[in-house]
Design an enzyme around this catalytic site. Structure first.
Site, PDB file in Angstrom:
ATOM      1  N   ARG A   1       0.488  14.434  13.011  1.00 17.04           N
ATOM      2  CA  ARG A   1       0.838  14.247  11.601  1.00 17.04           C
ATOM      3  C   ARG A   1       0.816  15.545  10.808  1.00 17.04           C
ATOM      4  O   ARG A   1      -0.030  15.767   9.938  1.00 17.04           O
ATOM      5  CB  ARG A   1      -0.052  13.179  10.959  1.00 17.04           C
ATOM      6  CG  ARG A   1       0.075  11.864  11.687  1.00 17.04           C
ATOM      7  CD  ARG A   1      -0.572  10.741  10.963  1.00 17.04           C
ATOM      8  NE  ARG A   1       0.234  10.168   9.900  1.00 17.04           N
ATOM      9  CZ  ARG A   1      -0.084   9.031   9.304  1.00 17.04           C
ATOM     10  NH1 ARG A   1      -1.145   8.385   9.626  1.00 17.04           N
ATOM     11  NH2 ARG A   1       0.678   8.567   8.344  1.00 17.04           N
TER      12      ARG A   1
ATOM     13  N   LYS B   1       0.839  -1.215   0.000  1.00 14.84           N
ATOM     14  CA  LYS B   1       0.000   0.000   0.000  1.00 14.84           C
ATOM     15  C   LYS B   1       0.866   1.254   0.000  1.00 14.84           C
ATOM     16  O   LYS B   1       0.632   2.192  -0.762  1.00 14.84           O
ATOM     17  CB  LYS B   1      -0.901  -0.013   1.240  1.00 14.84           C
ATOM     18  CG  LYS B   1      -1.573   1.315   1.559  1.00 14.84           C
ATOM     19  CD  LYS B   1      -2.433   1.229   2.810  1.00 14.84           C
ATOM     20  CE  LYS B   1      -1.753   1.546   4.092  1.00 14.84           C
ATOM     21  NZ  LYS B   1      -1.415   2.953   4.353  1.00 14.84           N
ATOM     22  N   ASN B   2       1.872   1.266   0.887  1.00 18.13           N
ATOM     23  CA  ASN B   2       2.646   2.495   1.054  1.00 18.13           C
ATOM     24  C   ASN B   2       3.585   2.774  -0.115  1.00 18.13           C
ATOM     25  O   ASN B   2       4.140   3.871  -0.214  1.00 18.13           O
ATOM     26  CB  ASN B   2       3.440   2.457   2.368  1.00 18.13           C
ATOM     27  CG  ASN B   2       2.520   2.617   3.564  1.00 18.13           C
ATOM     28  OD1 ASN B   2       1.324   2.872   3.415  1.00 18.13           O
ATOM     29  ND2 ASN B   2       3.070   2.446   4.756  1.00 18.13           N
TER      30      ASN B   2
ATOM     31  N   ARG C   1      -8.376  -0.547   5.113  1.00 11.39           N
ATOM     32  CA  ARG C   1      -7.519   0.461   4.479  1.00 11.39           C
ATOM     33  C   ARG C   1      -6.203  -0.153   4.014  1.00 11.39           C
ATOM     34  O   ARG C   1      -5.610   0.319   3.049  1.00 11.39           O
ATOM     35  CB  ARG C   1      -7.218   1.603   5.462  1.00 11.39           C
ATOM     36  CG  ARG C   1      -8.360   2.540   5.728  1.00 11.39           C
ATOM     37  CD  ARG C   1      -7.871   3.714   6.548  1.00 11.39           C
ATOM     38  NE  ARG C   1      -6.550   4.102   6.084  1.00 11.39           N
ATOM     39  CZ  ARG C   1      -5.519   4.387   6.878  1.00 11.39           C
ATOM     40  NH1 ARG C   1      -5.640   4.367   8.175  1.00 11.39           N
ATOM     41  NH2 ARG C   1      -4.355   4.719   6.371  1.00 11.39           N
TER      42      ARG C   1
ATOM     43  N   ILE D   1       2.275  18.564   8.190  1.00 13.21           N
ATOM     44  CA  ILE D   1       2.806  18.490   6.816  1.00 13.21           C
ATOM     45  C   ILE D   1       3.812  19.618   6.565  1.00 13.21           C
ATOM     46  O   ILE D   1       4.086  19.963   5.420  1.00 13.21           O
ATOM     47  CB  ILE D   1       1.684  18.496   5.744  1.00 13.21           C
ATOM     48  CG1 ILE D   1       0.796  19.751   5.882  1.00 13.21           C
ATOM     49  CG2 ILE D   1       0.860  17.238   5.793  1.00 13.21           C
ATOM     50  CD1 ILE D   1      -0.046  19.999   4.637  1.00 13.21           C
ATOM     51  N   ASP D   2       4.355  20.197   7.657  1.00  7.70           N
ATOM     52  CA  ASP D   2       5.288  21.313   7.499  1.00  7.70           C
ATOM     53  C   ASP D   2       6.517  20.946   6.663  1.00  7.70           C
ATOM     54  O   ASP D   2       6.994  21.756   5.863  1.00  7.70           O
ATOM     55  CB  ASP D   2       5.715  21.853   8.880  1.00  7.70           C
ATOM     56  CG  ASP D   2       6.266  20.767   9.787  1.00  7.70           C
ATOM     57  OD1 ASP D   2       5.810  19.611   9.681  1.00  7.70           O
ATOM     58  OD2 ASP D   2       7.169  21.059  10.595  1.00  7.70           O
ATOM     59  N   LEU D   3       7.018  19.716   6.796  1.00  8.53           N
ATOM     60  CA  LEU D   3       8.229  19.333   6.050  1.00  8.53           C
ATOM     61  C   LEU D   3       7.927  19.220   4.545  1.00  8.53           C
ATOM     62  O   LEU D   3       8.773  19.536   3.712  1.00  8.53           O
ATOM     63  CB  LEU D   3       8.797  18.018   6.587  1.00  8.53           C
ATOM     64  CG  LEU D   3       9.176  18.023   8.071  1.00  8.53           C
ATOM     65  CD1 LEU D   3       9.579  16.625   8.542  1.00  8.53           C
ATOM     66  CD2 LEU D   3      10.322  19.010   8.330  1.00  8.53           C
TER      67      LEU D   3
ATOM     68  N   CYS E   1      -4.737  12.448  13.078  1.00  4.85           N
ATOM     69  CA  CYS E   1      -5.520  11.227  13.000  1.00  4.85           C
ATOM     70  C   CYS E   1      -5.328  10.465  14.296  1.00  4.85           C
ATOM     71  O   CYS E   1      -4.681  10.951  15.210  1.00  4.85           O
ATOM     72  CB  CYS E   1      -5.136  10.403  11.783  1.00  4.85           C
ATOM     73  SG  CYS E   1      -3.517   9.710  11.923  1.00  4.85           S
TER      74      CYS E   1
ATOM     75  N   ASP F   1       4.789   0.687  12.171  1.00  2.14           N
ATOM     76  CA  ASP F   1       3.617   0.002  11.621  1.00  2.14           C
ATOM     77  C   ASP F   1       3.505  -1.463  12.064  1.00  2.14           C
ATOM     78  O   ASP F   1       2.512  -2.122  11.742  1.00  2.14           O
ATOM     79  CB  ASP F   1       3.623   0.081  10.086  1.00  2.14           C
ATOM     80  CG  ASP F   1       3.192   1.455   9.588  1.00  2.14           C
ATOM     81  OD1 ASP F   1       2.786   2.287  10.411  1.00  2.14           O
ATOM     82  OD2 ASP F   1       3.271   1.690   8.363  1.00  2.14           O
TER      83      ASP F   1
ATOM     84  N   ARG G   1      -5.232  10.735   4.360  1.00  2.00           N
ATOM     85  CA  ARG G   1      -4.079  11.637   4.464  1.00  2.00           C
ATOM     86  C   ARG G   1      -3.172  11.550   3.239  1.00  2.00           C
ATOM     87  O   ARG G   1      -2.573  12.526   2.810  1.00  2.00           O
ATOM     88  CB  ARG G   1      -3.218  11.229   5.654  1.00  2.00           C
ATOM     89  CG  ARG G   1      -3.643  11.669   6.976  1.00  2.00           C
ATOM     90  CD  ARG G   1      -2.532  11.363   7.945  1.00  2.00           C
ATOM     91  NE  ARG G   1      -1.267  11.953   7.526  1.00  2.00           N
ATOM     92  CZ  ARG G   1      -0.934  13.198   7.715  1.00  2.00           C
ATOM     93  NH1 ARG G   1      -1.728  13.999   8.342  1.00  2.00           N
ATOM     94  NH2 ARG G   1       0.215  13.665   7.278  1.00  2.00           N
TER      95      ARG G   1
HETATM   96  C1  UD1 Z   1       4.327   6.841   6.312  1.00  2.00           C
HETATM   97  C2  UD1 Z   1       3.496   5.602   6.146  1.00  2.00           C
HETATM   98  C3  UD1 Z   1       2.955   5.124   7.487  1.00  2.00           C
HETATM   99  C4  UD1 Z   1       4.094   4.954   8.483  1.00  2.00           C
HETATM  100  C5  UD1 Z   1       4.960   6.192   8.551  1.00  2.00           C
HETATM  101  C6  UD1 Z   1       6.198   5.998   9.397  1.00  2.00           C
HETATM  102  C7  UD1 Z   1       2.585   5.922   3.934  1.00  2.00           C
HETATM  103  C8  UD1 Z   1       1.375   6.137   3.106  1.00  2.00           C
HETATM  104  N1  UD1 Z   1       2.395   5.908   5.248  1.00  2.00           N
HETATM  105  O1  UD1 Z   1       3.466   7.847   6.832  1.00  2.00           O
HETATM  106  O2  UD1 Z   1       2.293   3.884   7.292  1.00  2.00           O
HETATM  107  O3  UD1 Z   1       3.564   4.694   9.769  1.00  2.00           O
HETATM  108  O4  UD1 Z   1       5.395   6.576   7.218  1.00  2.00           O
HETATM  109  O5  UD1 Z   1       6.950   4.935   8.959  1.00  2.00           O
HETATM  110  O6  UD1 Z   1       3.668   5.706   3.430  1.00  2.00           O
HETATM  111  N2  UD1 Z   1       6.083  14.787  10.455  1.00  2.00           N
HETATM  112  C9  UD1 Z   1       6.155  16.147  10.720  1.00  2.00           C
HETATM  113  N3  UD1 Z   1       6.038  17.010   9.670  1.00  2.00           N
HETATM  114  C10 UD1 Z   1       5.859  16.581   8.387  1.00  2.00           C
HETATM  115  C11 UD1 Z   1       5.786  15.196   8.131  1.00  2.00           C
HETATM  116  C12 UD1 Z   1       5.902  14.314   9.196  1.00  2.00           C
HETATM  117  O7  UD1 Z   1       6.329  16.556  11.858  1.00  2.00           O
HETATM  118  O8  UD1 Z   1       5.760  17.411   7.480  1.00  2.00           O
HETATM  119  C13 UD1 Z   1       6.160  13.819  11.590  1.00  2.00           C
HETATM  120  C14 UD1 Z   1       4.819  13.068  11.764  1.00  2.00           C
HETATM  121  O9  UD1 Z   1       3.917  13.815  12.547  1.00  2.00           O
HETATM  122  C15 UD1 Z   1       5.285  11.789  12.449  1.00  2.00           C
HETATM  123  C16 UD1 Z   1       6.683  11.561  11.850  1.00  2.00           C
HETATM  124  O10 UD1 Z   1       7.082  12.805  11.284  1.00  2.00           O
HETATM  125  O11 UD1 Z   1       5.384  11.985  13.837  1.00  2.00           O
HETATM  126  C17 UD1 Z   1       6.712  10.473  10.799  1.00  2.00           C
HETATM  127  O12 UD1 Z   1       5.874  10.826   9.733  1.00  2.00           O
HETATM  128  P1  UD1 Z   1       6.150  10.394   8.230  1.00  2.00           P
HETATM  129  O13 UD1 Z   1       7.446   9.639   8.131  1.00  2.00           O
HETATM  130  O14 UD1 Z   1       5.982  11.590   7.382  1.00  2.00           O
HETATM  131  O15 UD1 Z   1       4.969   9.378   7.989  1.00  2.00           O
HETATM  132  P2  UD1 Z   1       3.931   9.384   6.802  1.00  2.00           P
HETATM  133  O16 UD1 Z   1       4.619   9.658   5.522  1.00  2.00           O
HETATM  134  O17 UD1 Z   1       2.748  10.203   7.171  1.00  2.00           O
END
Ligand code: UD1
Length: 427
Positions: free
Chosen positions: A121, A22-23, A397, A123-125, A116, A305, A92
């Site tokens: 979670r 999925k990912n 999902r 999206i600033d990065l 969630c 996960d 998301r």
């Molecule tokens: C992806 C996976 C999810 C997995 C996660 C961590 C997909 C679709 N989902 O989620 O199954 O659990 O990686 O391995 O691939 N963060 C920020 N700012 C940002 C982005 C992330 O602070 O802009 C933080 C998040 O809040 C979280 C951490 O970074 O605490 C990890 O997030 P991230 O690696 O981005 O996970 P996802 O891509 O959302």
């Protein structure tokens, strides 16, 4: 609103194939928009999240077909770059469309996906990365519009190796002018899969799988046919279920190299594992051993996960183990449900102390998120008596009909479709 009803206590046994990841599929489906021409993606699992992504692509005007695990996307008919708010709120991962739409069409509008069940979670990065490539970002309450007539390569350092931010920046940078370098990039296998897909379309990306990814922008990308990697989290879930039920299961079509941290933990717990090429044999005849301390962190460390699923196995171990969660801030909601089933787990901030018990007991429990739901299914399979897992849409999902998969391994498990109360004329 389906439920899973499980009669526990039967060891899993048999052979099962692993579906596509999925990912990996979600960002690759989003990246298919970048091609001039039709893209075919194979080994796409039939999951709720995939259906939502296909729904979004169609609402954007793309021509999309999905037959026998193969998706064909033709974006030449795209009519809007605004992601519908209702679908954005449903999943998301719709955030993955930002990079490709911005790169190819110069504009994209999305809505804050919000937090969630497992954490804030942010999206600033993602946004900082796109800004560094030259995008203008306008945030108006929930709506975010990104614009750039032309993106330009940049050096981007991620404060945290976010999987999604790494992928979004890669997808935007492939059509940017010049070279982009992402340092402290996420190293997950799904990022390597995205690199292979982008390069199959004609992009120039190197370094995925390491913490530095370099992307040299190209003028355009072409149609291609591509197969998704197997789902390491599904493979891990089945292995843990096999061990927790003291079963004997063979997994085919998987990549043991993608789950070496899990193999290490399972071996420490006394589980017998034999991995060769794309086959893994798992068996466990005795009570699992405690494993000390596990800390979840980005790949190649132990994946968040698989945290909840492994916790089920450790709750049946002969002693204490500790699970520390460092990736998401509220990913212990399954603990309450496991304790209802007789587990003895206490949580202190981001650490869970798991005192092994001889057995779990069937109960009615609620899946609060995707992986928590998978953990409750494993607990139900291992428990004595009947377990009912509610809120199964979370599980759908990320797992393609989990009940059929486990039934094929001898589990006594059924899906019960629940008619909403107001429509249930029998009552
Ligand atoms: C992806 C996976 C999810 C997995 C996660 C961590 C997909 C679709 N989902 O989620 O199954 O659990 O990686 O391995 O691939 N963060 C920020 N700012 C940002 C982005 C992330 O602070 O802009 C933080 C998040 O809040 C979280 C951490 O970074 O605490 C990890 O997030 P991230 O690696 O981005 O996970 P996802 O891509 O959302």
């Amino acid at each position: 609103m389906d439920k899973l009803v499980i009669e526990g206590g039967y060891p899993l046994s048999g052979t099962v194939g692993i579906h596509g990841a999925k990912n990996a599929a979600l960002p690759i489906l989003a990246a298919s928009l970048l091609a001039n021409g039709e893209v075919q993606i194979r080994n796409v699992p039939n999951l709720l999240d995939i259906q939502v992504m296909i729904g979004i692509l169609r609402r954007l005007g793309c021509n999309v077909s999905y037959e026998q695990q193969a998706v064909k996307v033709d974006a030449s008919t795209l009519s809007t770059t605004v992601i519908p708010e209702d679908l954005m709120k449903q999943m998301r991962s719709s955030i993955f469309l930002m990079g490709p739409l911005l790169a190819k069409y110069g504009e994209v509008t999305v809505y804050q996906p919000g937090g969630c069940a497992i954490g804030e979670r942010k999206i600033d990065l993602h946004l900082d990365g796109l800004r560094a490539l030259g995008a203008e970002i306008i945030e108006q309450s929930e709506q975010i519009t990104c614009r750039a007539s032309r993106l330009t390569g940049a050096d981007i350092h991620l404060e945290f190796p976010s999987v999604g931010a790494t992928e979004n920046i890669m997808m935007a940078a492939v059509l940017a002018e010049g070279r982009t370098t992402i340092t402290n990039a996420a190293r997950e296998p799904e990022i390597q899969d995205l690199q292979r897909f982008l390069n199959t379309m004609g992009a120039q990306v190197i370094g995925a799988g390491t913490d530095t990814i370099t992307i040299t922008g190209v003028k355009s990308l072409q149609s291609c046919s591509y197969g998704i990697i197997p789902d390491r989290i599904v493979a891990g879930t089945i292995m843990i279920a096999a061990a927790a039920t003291r079963g004997n299961v063979t997994l085919t079509g998987c990549n043991p190299g993608h789950i070496s941290s899990l193999l290490h933990v399972l071996r420490r717990a006394g589980v017998q594992i034999n991995a060769c090429n794309d086959i893994i044999k798992v068996s466990c005849m005795t009570r699992p051993k405690p494993v000390g301390r596990i800390v979840t962190s980005p790949y190649p460390s132990f994946p968040t996960d698989l945290q909840s699923q492994v916790m089920v196995l450790l709750s049946l171990a002969d002693g204490f183990s500790i699970m520390k969660e460092t990736v998401f801030e509220s990913r212990f909601k399954h603990v309450h449900e496991l304790n209802v089933m007789g587990a003895d787990i206490s949580v202190d901030a981001n650490a869970a102390l798991i005192r092994g018990v001889p057995r779990l007991y069937g109960a009615t429990v609620e899946a609060t998120d995707l992986r928590a739901g998978a953990a409750l299914v494993i607990a139900g399979l291992a428990a004595q008596g009947r377990t009912v897992v509610e809120q199964v849409h979370h599980i759908d999902r990320g797992y393609d009909r989990l009940e059929l998969l486990f039934q094929s391994l001898g589990a006594k498990m059924l899906r019960q479709s629940v008619v909403p109360e107001e429509l249930d004329f029998a009552n």
